[in-house]
Design an enzyme around this catalytic site. Structure first.
Site, PDB file in Angstrom:
ATOM      1  CG  ASN A   9      -1.708   1.211   1.445  1.00 62.21           C
ATOM      2  OD1 ASN A   9      -1.799   2.055   0.541  1.00 62.21           O
ATOM      3  ND2 ASN A   9      -2.319   1.345   2.609  1.00 62.21           N
ATOM      4  CD1 TRP A  10       3.729   1.175  -2.725  1.00 58.22           C
ATOM      5  CD2 TRP A  10       4.018   2.509  -4.508  1.00 58.22           C
ATOM      6  NE1 TRP A  10       4.692   0.605  -3.512  1.00 58.22           N
ATOM      7  CE2 TRP A  10       4.896   1.394  -4.621  1.00 58.22           C
ATOM      8  CE3 TRP A  10       4.031   3.467  -5.525  1.00 58.22           C
ATOM      9  CZ2 TRP A  10       5.768   1.232  -5.699  1.00 58.22           C
ATOM     10  CZ3 TRP A  10       4.898   3.302  -6.606  1.00 58.22           C
ATOM     11  CH2 TRP A  10       5.754   2.194  -6.688  1.00 58.22           C
ATOM     12  CE  LYS A  11      -0.142   3.183   4.756  1.00 57.53           C
ATOM     13  NZ  LYS A  11      -0.015   3.276   6.208  1.00 57.53           N
ATOM     14  CG  HIS A  93      -5.728   1.881   5.252  1.00 57.11           C
ATOM     15  ND1 HIS A  93      -5.318   2.846   6.149  1.00 57.11           N
ATOM     16  CD2 HIS A  93      -4.699   1.008   5.134  1.00 57.11           C
ATOM     17  CE1 HIS A  93      -4.087   2.559   6.537  1.00 57.11           C
ATOM     18  NE2 HIS A  93      -3.684   1.457   5.943  1.00 57.11           N
ATOM     19  CD  GLU A  95      -2.840   5.480   6.806  1.00 63.75           C
ATOM     20  OE1 GLU A  95      -2.771   5.510   5.559  1.00 63.75           O
ATOM     21  OE2 GLU A  95      -1.945   4.982   7.527  1.00 63.75           O
ATOM     22  CD  GLU A 163      -3.392  -2.541   7.375  1.00 54.03           C
ATOM     23  OE1 GLU A 163      -2.254  -2.723   6.947  1.00 54.03           O
ATOM     24  OE2 GLU A 163      -4.090  -1.553   7.082  1.00 54.03           O
ATOM     25  N   GLY A 169       2.557   2.232  10.739  1.00 55.90           N
ATOM     26  CA  GLY A 169       3.515   3.315  10.594  1.00 55.90           C
ATOM     27  C   GLY A 169       4.249   3.677  11.871  1.00 55.90           C
ATOM     28  CB  SER A 206       5.195  -1.865  12.045  1.00 50.02           C
ATOM     29  OG  SER A 206       4.830  -0.514  12.293  1.00 50.02           O
ATOM     30  N   GLY A 227       2.854  -1.136   4.242  1.00 56.93           N
ATOM     31  CA  GLY A 227       2.892   0.271   3.865  1.00 56.93           C
ATOM     32  C   GLY A 227       4.310   0.705   3.550  1.00 56.93           C
ATOM     33  N   GLY A 228       4.965   1.309   4.521  1.00 55.84           N
ATOM     34  CA  GLY A 228       6.290   1.901   4.310  1.00 55.84           C
ATOM     35  C   GLY A 228       7.290   0.983   3.642  1.00 55.84           C
TER      36      GLY A 228
HETATM   37  P1  PGA Z   1       2.945   0.272   7.583  1.00 60.67           P
HETATM   38  O1  PGA Z   1       1.461   0.480   6.993  1.00 60.67           O
HETATM   39  O2  PGA Z   1       3.474  -1.008   7.004  1.00 60.67           O
HETATM   40  O3  PGA Z   1       3.714   1.486   7.091  1.00 60.67           O
HETATM   41  O4  PGA Z   1       2.827   0.215   9.060  1.00 60.67           O
HETATM   42  C1  PGA Z   1       0.610  -0.620   6.835  1.00 60.67           C
HETATM   43  C2  PGA Z   1      -0.706  -0.169   6.263  1.00 60.67           C
HETATM   44  O5  PGA Z   1      -1.219   0.880   6.650  1.00 60.67           O
HETATM   45  O6  PGA Z   1      -1.278  -0.868   5.396  1.00 60.67           O
END
Ligand code: PGA
Length: 246
Positions: A9-11, A93, A95, A163, A169, A206, A227-228
């Site tokens: 997930n590149w957000k 998600h 967010e 999640e 994050g 994470s 994500g990251g």
């Molecule tokens: P993260 O994000 O790996 O940067 O913690 C995961 C996500 O929100 O899907």
């Protein structure tokens, strides 16, 4: 589609220059045992899908509207994602739930729209830290599962991503016992409602090259939503290799 999935997930990250990361990833994984998915920002979806054409990498959106078309400035319909080459779409998600006040009912409506367009919905659920501290984790997860999944979900059209909001994050990861408890609970809840469907259950929050193998060894963890660590080919590649080996 297999059951094991490494999803990135590149957000709100990534421009044209980052397509090179995908090319490197494709070169590193010509025949993976797991499915690989990258969900870039909408601006890159079409080009990334072209880059990934014929490779093991699939692409997806990060959200879609519940309606098929109409006066919804700034929104994207599920069929538009499919037209841009997507096979999947991330929905609900945390967010989106926080930044855009998305409710379980809205996530369920979007999931229906995704299915209608032939997309696989990656439906996200997870408790906040306050909810966990209050001992409400399983109640929250159960309610989100019930409310966010419409009728008609099958293992072929829906993936669940657990999640924990406090792990996204932050570099903080639940203990393996905590992941086990929630994933076993999700599996049982899904079996009650969608008997006979062997859904793919992802853990997210994470996930990094140095913790991926441990997490993938947990029962009822079929992959990760990353994500990251999905932004750089080297990091995501190490996570894919860990899943391939699991
Ligand atoms: P993260 O994000 O790996 O940067 O913690 C995961 C996500 O929100 O899907």
């Amino acid at each position: 589609m297999g059951k094991k999935l490494a999803a990135g997930n590149w957000k709100m990250n990534g421009t044209s220059a980052d397509l090179a990361e995908v090319s490197a990833l494709i070169a590193a994984h010509p025949a993976p045992a797991c499915d690989i998915l990258i969900c870039p920002p909408a601006t890159l979806l079409s080009r990334l899908s072209d880059t990934a054409q014929g490779s093991a990498v699939q692409t997806g959106g990060q959200d879609c509207h519940a309606n098929a078309s109409g006066a919804h400035t700034g929104d994207i319909a599920a069929a538009m994602l499919a037209d841009a080459g997507a096979s999947h779409v991330i929905l609900g998600h945390s967010e989106r739930r926080t930044d855009h006040n998305e409710t379980d009912a809205e996530v369920a409506a979007k999931t229906l729209a995704a299915h209608g367009a032939g997309l696989i919905a990656v439906v996200c659920i997870g408790e906040t830290e306050a909810q966990r501290d209050a001992g409400d984790t399983l109640a929250v997860i159960g309610a989100q599962l019930d409310g966010s999944l419409p009728q008609g979900c099958t293992a072929a059209n829906t993936v669940i991503a657990y999640e924990p909001v406090w792990a996204i994050g932050t570099g903080r990861v639940p203990s393996l016992d905590q992941i086990t408890e929630v994933h076993d609970f999700i599996r049982a809840r899904l079996n009650d409602r969608f008997a006979g469907q062997d859904f793919s259950l992802l853990y997210g929050g994470s996930v990094k090259p140095d913790n991926a193998a441990q997490i993938f060894a947990v029962g009822n963890v079929d992959g990760a939503l990353v994500g990251g660590a999905s932004l750089k080919a080297a990091d995501f590649s190490a996570i894919i290799s860990a899943l391939d080996a699991a």
